[in-house]
Design a protein around this motif. Structure first.
Motif, PDB file in Angstrom:
ATOM      1  N   GLU A  20       0.826  -1.209   0.000  1.00 40.70           N
ATOM      2  CA  GLU A  20       0.000   0.000   0.000  1.00 40.70           C
ATOM      3  C   GLU A  20       0.863   1.264   0.000  1.00 40.70           C
ATOM      4  N   LYS A  21       2.087   1.177   0.509  1.00 43.71           N
ATOM      5  CA  LYS A  21       2.959   2.350   0.640  1.00 43.71           C
ATOM      6  C   LYS A  21       3.559   2.696  -0.714  1.00 43.71           C
ATOM      7  N   PHE A  22       3.356   3.932  -1.146  1.00 40.37           N
ATOM      8  CA  PHE A  22       3.833   4.429  -2.432  1.00 40.37           C
ATOM      9  C   PHE A  22       4.998   5.384  -2.183  1.00 40.37           C
ATOM     10  N   ILE A  23       6.075   5.219  -2.918  1.00 40.36           N
ATOM     11  CA  ILE A  23       7.259   6.069  -2.786  1.00 40.36           C
ATOM     12  C   ILE A  23       7.345   6.989  -3.996  1.00 40.36           C
ATOM     13  N   SER A  24       7.176   8.293  -3.769  1.00 46.06           N
ATOM     14  CA  SER A  24       7.285   9.237  -4.881  1.00 46.06           C
ATOM     15  C   SER A  24       8.409  10.247  -4.669  1.00 46.06           C
ATOM     16  N   THR A  25       8.896  10.369  -3.428  1.00 42.51           N
ATOM     17  CA  THR A  25       9.966  11.323  -3.132  1.00 42.51           C
ATOM     18  C   THR A  25      10.976  10.677  -2.180  1.00 42.51           C
ATOM     19  N   SER A  26      12.116  11.316  -2.062  1.00 42.70           N
ATOM     20  CA  SER A  26      13.112  10.821  -1.103  1.00 42.70           C
ATOM     21  C   SER A  26      12.560  10.885   0.316  1.00 42.70           C
ATOM     22  N   SER A  27      11.744  11.864   0.593  1.00 44.67           N
ATOM     23  CA  SER A  27      11.134  12.004   1.915  1.00 44.67           C
ATOM     24  C   SER A  27      10.233  10.812   2.240  1.00 44.67           C
ATOM     25  N   ASP A  28       9.485  10.329   1.232  1.00 44.19           N
ATOM     26  CA  ASP A  28       8.645   9.142   1.426  1.00 44.19           C
ATOM     27  C   ASP A  28       9.507   7.943   1.809  1.00 44.19           C
ATOM     28  N   ALA A  29      10.628   7.774   1.098  1.00 46.09           N
ATOM     29  CA  ALA A  29      11.525   6.644   1.372  1.00 46.09           C
ATOM     30  C   ALA A  29      12.129   6.765   2.771  1.00 46.09           C
ATOM     31  N   HIS A 137      18.248  14.628  10.271  1.00 40.14           N
ATOM     32  CA  HIS A 137      18.222  15.079   8.874  1.00 40.14           C
ATOM     33  C   HIS A 137      18.592  13.938   7.927  1.00 40.14           C
ATOM     34  N   TYR A 138      18.548  14.232   6.637  1.00 37.43           N
ATOM     35  CA  TYR A 138      18.982  13.263   5.630  1.00 37.43           C
ATOM     36  C   TYR A 138      19.389  13.998   4.360  1.00 37.43           C
ATOM     37  N   ILE A 139      20.139  13.299   3.519  1.00 41.16           N
ATOM     38  CA  ILE A 139      20.382  13.766   2.159  1.00 41.16           C
ATOM     39  C   ILE A 139      20.021  12.633   1.210  1.00 41.16           C
ATOM     40  N   SER A 140      19.714  12.994  -0.014  1.00 38.40           N
ATOM     41  CA  SER A 140      19.358  12.043  -1.057  1.00 38.40           C
ATOM     42  C   SER A 140      20.356  12.181  -2.201  1.00 38.40           C
ATOM     43  N   PHE A 141      20.981  11.062  -2.592  1.00 40.84           N
ATOM     44  CA  PHE A 141      21.908  11.094  -3.719  1.00 40.84           C
ATOM     45  C   PHE A 141      21.181  11.528  -4.990  1.00 40.84           C
ATOM     46  N   ALA A 142      19.954  11.061  -5.181  1.00 37.93           N
ATOM     47  CA  ALA A 142      19.182  11.425  -6.382  1.00 37.93           C
ATOM     48  C   ALA A 142      18.883  12.922  -6.383  1.00 37.93           C
ATOM     49  N   ASP A 143      18.424  13.454  -5.248  1.00 40.63           N
ATOM     50  CA  ASP A 143      18.091  14.878  -5.170  1.00 40.63           C
ATOM     51  C   ASP A 143      19.331  15.746  -5.361  1.00 40.63           C
ATOM     52  N   ASP A 144      20.492  15.254  -4.892  1.00 40.03           N
ATOM     53  CA  ASP A 144      21.731  16.047  -4.951  1.00 40.03           C
ATOM     54  C   ASP A 144      22.577  15.755  -6.191  1.00 40.03           C
ATOM     55  N   GLY A 145      22.083  14.928  -7.109  1.00 33.21           N
ATOM     56  CA  GLY A 145      22.802  14.672  -8.362  1.00 33.21           C
ATOM     57  C   GLY A 145      23.953  13.693  -8.281  1.00 33.21           C
ATOM     58  N   HIS A 146      24.007  12.859  -7.242  1.00 30.00           N
ATOM     59  CA  HIS A 146      25.086  11.871  -7.114  1.00 30.00           C
ATOM     60  C   HIS A 146      24.772  10.572  -7.849  1.00 30.00           C
TER      61      HIS A 146
END
Length: 147
Positions: A20-29, A137-146
């Motif tokens: 049921e859980k849908f992941i659309s953003t790094s925040s969701d993950a 806090h967190y960082i996302s490799f996808a959001d930051d272009g890694h």
């Protein structure tokens, strides 16, 4: 003496309500990962998890890959890919924590991410993201272009 016995391998996977859980953003993950990281050890020792999703980015499952010391953990790419194949995942999202509180990816973080990306590409599974978490806090490799 000659033996003609081959060991049987049994694998199992059970989907119990996770889809049921849908992941659309790094925040969701990150929200899903935070439910599985030990809150009492987030600032104590490093752990590494993989989250598996289907084509619609619905969660199939999550697996702890490793937990180790204060500043590193061993990541075996084969364990990550084994679970991905077992649950028929088309996407993988990775996460590990930095007990130091430093969100900057280390050289080792970048290398292991690239190694996993290459393995997943070979298996036609998409590496969607790799997140580094601290207790706040967190960082996302996808959001930051890694990626």
């Amino acid at each position: 003496m000659k033996f003609n016995i081959v060991n049987e391998i049994k694998l199992s996977y059970s989907r119990k309500g996770n889809s049921e859980k849908f992941i659309s953003t790094s925040s969701d993950a990150v929200d899903v990962f935070r439910q599985h990281f030990d809150k009492n050890e987030m600032d104590y020792r490093e752990s590494f998890f993989a989250l598996y999703v289907n084509q619609a980015h619905r969660v199939l499952g999550i697996r702890k890959i490793s937990e180790s010391g204060i500043c590193s953990t061993i990541v075996d790419v084969r364990i990550i890919m084994q679970a991905a194949l077992l649950c028929n995942a088309t996407g993988i999202i990775l996460a590990h924590n930095h007990p130091s509180g430093n969100l900057k990816p280390s050289e080792d973080d970048l290398k292991v991410t690239q190694k996993i990306k290459e393995a997943s590409k070979f298996l036609d599974i998409q590496l969607l993201d790799h997140c580094i978490l601290t207790s706040t806090h967190y960082i996302s490799f996808a959001d930051d272009g890694h990626l």
